[in-house]
Design a protein around this motif. Sequence first.
Motif, PDB file in Angstrom:
ATOM      1  N   ARG A  58       3.311  -1.557  -2.088  1.00  0.00           N
ATOM      2  CA  ARG A  58       4.123  -2.776  -2.203  1.00  0.00           C
ATOM      3  C   ARG A  58       4.573  -3.272  -0.833  1.00  0.00           C
ATOM      4  NH1 ARG A  58       6.106   0.141  -6.593  1.00  0.00           N
ATOM      5  NH2 ARG A  58       7.971   0.806  -5.480  1.00  0.00           N
ATOM      6  N   ARG A  59       5.136  -2.383  -0.008  1.00  0.00           N
ATOM      7  CA  ARG A  59       5.644  -2.806   1.297  1.00  0.00           C
ATOM      8  C   ARG A  59       4.504  -3.189   2.240  1.00  0.00           C
ATOM      9  NH1 ARG A  59      10.758  -1.191   2.744  1.00  0.00           N
ATOM     10  NH2 ARG A  59      10.414  -2.660   4.473  1.00  0.00           N
ATOM     11  N   PHE A  60       3.428  -2.427   2.215  1.00  0.00           N
ATOM     12  CA  PHE A  60       2.284  -2.695   3.071  1.00  0.00           C
ATOM     13  C   PHE A  60       1.660  -4.050   2.724  1.00  0.00           C
ATOM     14  CE2 PHE A  60      -2.097  -2.408   4.490  1.00  0.00           C
ATOM     15  CZ  PHE A  60      -2.081  -1.587   5.605  1.00  0.00           C
ATOM     16  N   THR A  61       1.482  -4.312   1.448  1.00  0.00           N
ATOM     17  CA  THR A  61       0.872  -5.572   1.020  1.00  0.00           C
ATOM     18  C   THR A  61       1.736  -6.758   1.405  1.00  0.00           C
ATOM     19  OG1 THR A  61      -0.146  -4.430  -0.865  1.00  0.00           O
ATOM     20  CG2 THR A  61      -0.070  -6.842  -0.950  1.00  0.00           C
ATOM     21  N   GLN A  62       3.050  -6.614   1.282  1.00  0.00           N
ATOM     22  CA  GLN A  62       3.944  -7.707   1.650  1.00  0.00           C
ATOM     23  C   GLN A  62       3.833  -8.036   3.134  1.00  0.00           C
ATOM     24  OE1 GLN A  62       7.935  -6.748   2.423  1.00  0.00           O
ATOM     25  NE2 GLN A  62       8.777  -8.718   1.775  1.00  0.00           N
ATOM     26  N   GLN A  63       3.740  -7.037   3.986  1.00  0.00           N
ATOM     27  CA  GLN A  63       3.821  -7.265   5.423  1.00  0.00           C
ATOM     28  C   GLN A  63       2.457  -7.379   6.095  1.00  0.00           C
ATOM     29  OE1 GLN A  63       6.604  -4.525   7.278  1.00  0.00           O
ATOM     30  NE2 GLN A  63       8.083  -4.778   5.618  1.00  0.00           N
TER      31      GLN A  63
END
Length: 319
Positions: free
Chosen positions: A229-234
């Motif tokens: 989730r965090r990787f995809t967002q950033q």
Amino acid sequence: MVLGARDGTAGARTRAGTVGEIGVVGAVEVARLGGLWRVTRPWHPGLRPYLRSYVGYWEAVATPYEARLVPTGRATLLISLAEPFTQVRRLGVRGGGSGSIGSLVVGLEDRPAICTHPGGQEAIRVEFTPLGAYRLFGMPMSELTNLTVEIRDVLGPDAGVLVERMAATPDWAARFDLLDAALLARLEHGPRPAPEVGHAWHLLAGSAGAIPIARIADEVGWSQGYLTRRFTQQVGLTPKASARVLRFRHAVALLGRGAASLAEISMACGFYDQAHLNREFRAIAGTTPGRMVASRRVEGAVALSGSADSSKTAPVAGR
């Protein structure tokens, strides 16, 4: 036009005189590469950590072209100083055509695009690391995945004013100065990526997509779901999709060297076999490894017709 941006002459015209096929005017270097004149200079130290390419160019002779762009693992900002693209069309994406578009932003991609241009292109192309783009654009990179977006829709109305000022400025050094100042101002106030995401990208890119995602999650101390989730967002792509693109880019680089067979490249890049390599090339680039090597003119672009000059899309290494 300073530096002969539209005159098609054999040399690059400058206020200081005429330079031949390659020359330096102050800190700006001008060189002829195929159908393009290219303009570069050393990157500003404040921008260097975030950049992968930064080059200005114009056509020696205005020529309509069509080219296939393949994923690079980078985000792109293109400042159009003359004619806009007729269209940038993302393959495999419903409604993926941009229509006529000038200055633009492209997020990370995991599928190819077709760009067409009527000729007379003059632009500055800047490629960023994914997390550099996250900080510069100031928005979730997942909102730009596989998209080509008008610059004002990402950087706001001031970006349109900047483009107009740059287009009205005939001196390339002054153009670079204007763009550097605007980029540095945005980077100063942009969101900082999570250190864990930065470390995850470093591990993934450093291994050319070969490191298992579970191992990355263990390294950063997050669950795989939270990492995704965090990787995809950033970053803009999931860790798995990013790994596919990075493996593809590694294979492209090995193909370009011409020193290994497809079977050897498949093994070196972590594909199950040569059939897997071929499937990934079709999915990510819309072509086969053999056709890409035979037809591509520069890294990252494949000519589609006799009139195509894909060097218009070429990145330039850091200086």
